[in-house]
Design a protein around this motif. Structure first.
Motif, PDB file in Angstrom:
ATOM      1  N   ARG A 193      -3.569   9.669  12.243  1.00 31.55           N
ATOM      2  CA  ARG A 193      -4.193  10.862  11.650  1.00 31.55           C
ATOM      3  C   ARG A 193      -5.684  10.895  11.935  1.00 31.55           C
ATOM      4  O   ARG A 193      -6.250  11.959  12.206  1.00 31.55           O
ATOM      5  CB  ARG A 193      -3.941  10.903  10.143  1.00 31.55           C
ATOM      6  CG  ARG A 193      -2.537  11.342   9.767  1.00 31.55           C
ATOM      7  CD  ARG A 193      -2.457  11.705   8.284  1.00 31.55           C
ATOM      8  NE  ARG A 193      -2.784  10.574   7.424  1.00 31.55           N
ATOM      9  CZ  ARG A 193      -1.914   9.683   6.993  1.00 31.55           C
ATOM     10  NH1 ARG A 193      -0.639   9.767   7.372  1.00 31.55           N
ATOM     11  NH2 ARG A 193      -2.280   8.691   6.210  1.00 31.55           N
ATOM     12  N   CYS A 194      -6.330   9.744  11.886  1.00 25.29           N
ATOM     13  CA  CYS A 194      -7.764   9.687  12.202  1.00 25.29           C
ATOM     14  C   CYS A 194      -8.011  10.108  13.649  1.00 25.29           C
ATOM     15  O   CYS A 194      -8.978  10.802  13.955  1.00 25.29           O
ATOM     16  CB  CYS A 194      -8.299   8.274  11.971  1.00 25.29           C
ATOM     17  SG  CYS A 194      -8.450   7.817  10.236  1.00 25.29           S
TER      18      CYS A 194
ATOM     19  N   ALA B 159      -3.930   5.579  10.998  1.00 24.79           N
ATOM     20  CA  ALA B 159      -4.716   5.442  12.219  1.00 24.79           C
ATOM     21  C   ALA B 159      -4.497   6.632  13.144  1.00 24.79           C
ATOM     22  O   ALA B 159      -5.440   7.157  13.747  1.00 24.79           O
ATOM     23  CB  ALA B 159      -4.350   4.141  12.932  1.00 24.79           C
TER      24      ALA B 159
ATOM     25  N   SER C 296     -10.018  13.795  14.331  1.00 29.83           N
ATOM     26  CA  SER C 296     -11.342  13.909  14.949  1.00 29.83           C
ATOM     27  C   SER C 296     -11.542  12.922  16.065  1.00 29.83           C
ATOM     28  O   SER C 296     -12.340  13.141  16.956  1.00 29.83           O
ATOM     29  CB  SER C 296     -12.431  13.683  13.889  1.00 29.83           C
ATOM     30  OG  SER C 296     -12.309  12.385  13.308  1.00 29.83           O
ATOM     31  N   GLY C 297     -10.761  11.818  16.029  1.00 31.86           N
ATOM     32  CA  GLY C 297     -11.046  10.727  16.939  1.00 31.86           C
ATOM     33  C   GLY C 297     -10.952  11.079  18.404  1.00 31.86           C
ATOM     34  O   GLY C 297     -11.829  10.766  19.193  1.00 31.86           O
TER      35      GLY C 297
END
Length: 323
Positions: A298-299, A296, A303-304
């Motif tokens: 890393r996401c 989560a 880009s998140g």
């Protein structure tokens, strides 16, 4: 033979400082804690405690025994993890602590991943300030927790807890007035200095967020005049948008920015981690949580966070001043 449960009480006395605090944390009576520590002294054959005014402090022998207790309890965590790994599948309750902003960013994605991969697992989430996590883990109130520390408020070394890093994110100054033109080389003093006389919005006293805000302002050369104390960054943003003061929010909270907010990136960072009892990292449920939380995070960093920032309203102003 020394009793492990009494060693646990001695260790908690060393960490918490008073018999009353140990009793409250472990749901014992103070007299029961005193009695068990007395039995431990007799088992040890040497004084472990001595009175210092109204407090009880550990003798050198007591402090030495606590170091051994840490090692013994860590080995027990390893044993529990090994036994859990021998079972078929991952299931049962998993008590999770989290700070508020992690609770509405990292935690939902983590639980969704766990539900898909380990449907028999029963996660139970509670909000808790990072400063209290170690106590909660040692007391058995938590199995795993999201924690964070800030520049100016580094985490204290704790041999009873292991941690896995998740992400590092910049902090933002949040106001409703545009700052003077800034550059990447601006210091904290230059960025915060214009708000030295402004009211400030901080987390509640006694939290790591409050300590970070006060120390950051002090490093910029002034003592903040605190008007509001709230722990939810969404509330900090809402109050700042209406001109109630200046505050600090981490990057992951900026997706909740209301219209009218001005965000200025600072040379100040927050680091988020997963914490669990020392030796417990190989427990299948904890390892699964760490893996899901890491994915989560890393996401979010991949880009998140940038995508969240780009989807905010057009009346949210954002300025970069940190490298």
């Amino acid at each position: 033979m020394l009793d492990v449960r009494r060693l646990h009480l001695l260790r908690e006395l060393d960490r918490r400082g008073t018999i009353a605090a140990v009793a409250e944390a472990l749901t014992f009576t103070a007299s029961a804690v005193s009695q068990q520590l007395g039995v431990l002294e007799r088992e040890a054959g040497v004084p472990l405690l001595e009175r210092s005014g109204r407090r009880v402090v550990l003798t050198p022998a007591g402090r030495s025994l606590v170091a051994h207790a840490d090692a013994v309890l860590q080995r027990l965590e390893l044993a529990v993890a090994e036994l859990a790994g021998a079972r078929d599948g991952i299931g049962g309750p998993l008590r999770i602590g989290t700070f508020p902003s992690g609770g509405h960013t990292i935690v939902p994605a983590t639980l969704a991943e766990l539900a898909q991969r380990h449907p028999a697992l029963e996660p139970m989430v509670q909000e808790i300030d990072s400063a209290r996590v170690s106590d909660g883990l040692r007391a058995g109130e938590l199995d795993v927790a999201l924690v964070h520390d800030y520049d100016f408020v580094p985490a204290s070394p704790d041999t009873t807890v292991d941690e896995v890093p998740l992400l590092e994110e910049p902090m933002y100054l949040v106001t409703n007035t545009a700052p003077k033109k800034s550059s990447h080389s601006d210091t904290l003093a230059k960025l915060l200095g214009p708000y030295a006389e402004a009211p400030w919005i901080t987390a509640r006293d006694g939290t790591t967020g409050h300590a970070m805000a006060v120390r950051a302002c002090q490093a910029a050369g002034f003592q903040p005049r605190i008007r509001h104390q709230v722990n939810d960054f969404r509330t900090v943003l809402a109050l700042a948008a209406t001109g109630q003061g200046a505050g600090f929010v981490p990057e992951m909270a900026t997706a909740q920015s209301p219209e009218g907010v001005v965000l200025t990136k600072l040379p100040l960072f927050r680091r988020s981690k997963v914490a669990f009892r020392a030796g417990g990292g190989t427990h299948p449920a904890i390892a699964a949580f760490v893996a899901a939380a890491s994915a989560a995070a890393r996401c979010m960093t991949g880009s998140g966070l940038d995508e969240q920032a780009s989807t905010r309203g057009t009346n949210v102003r954002r300025t970069d001043s940190a490298p």
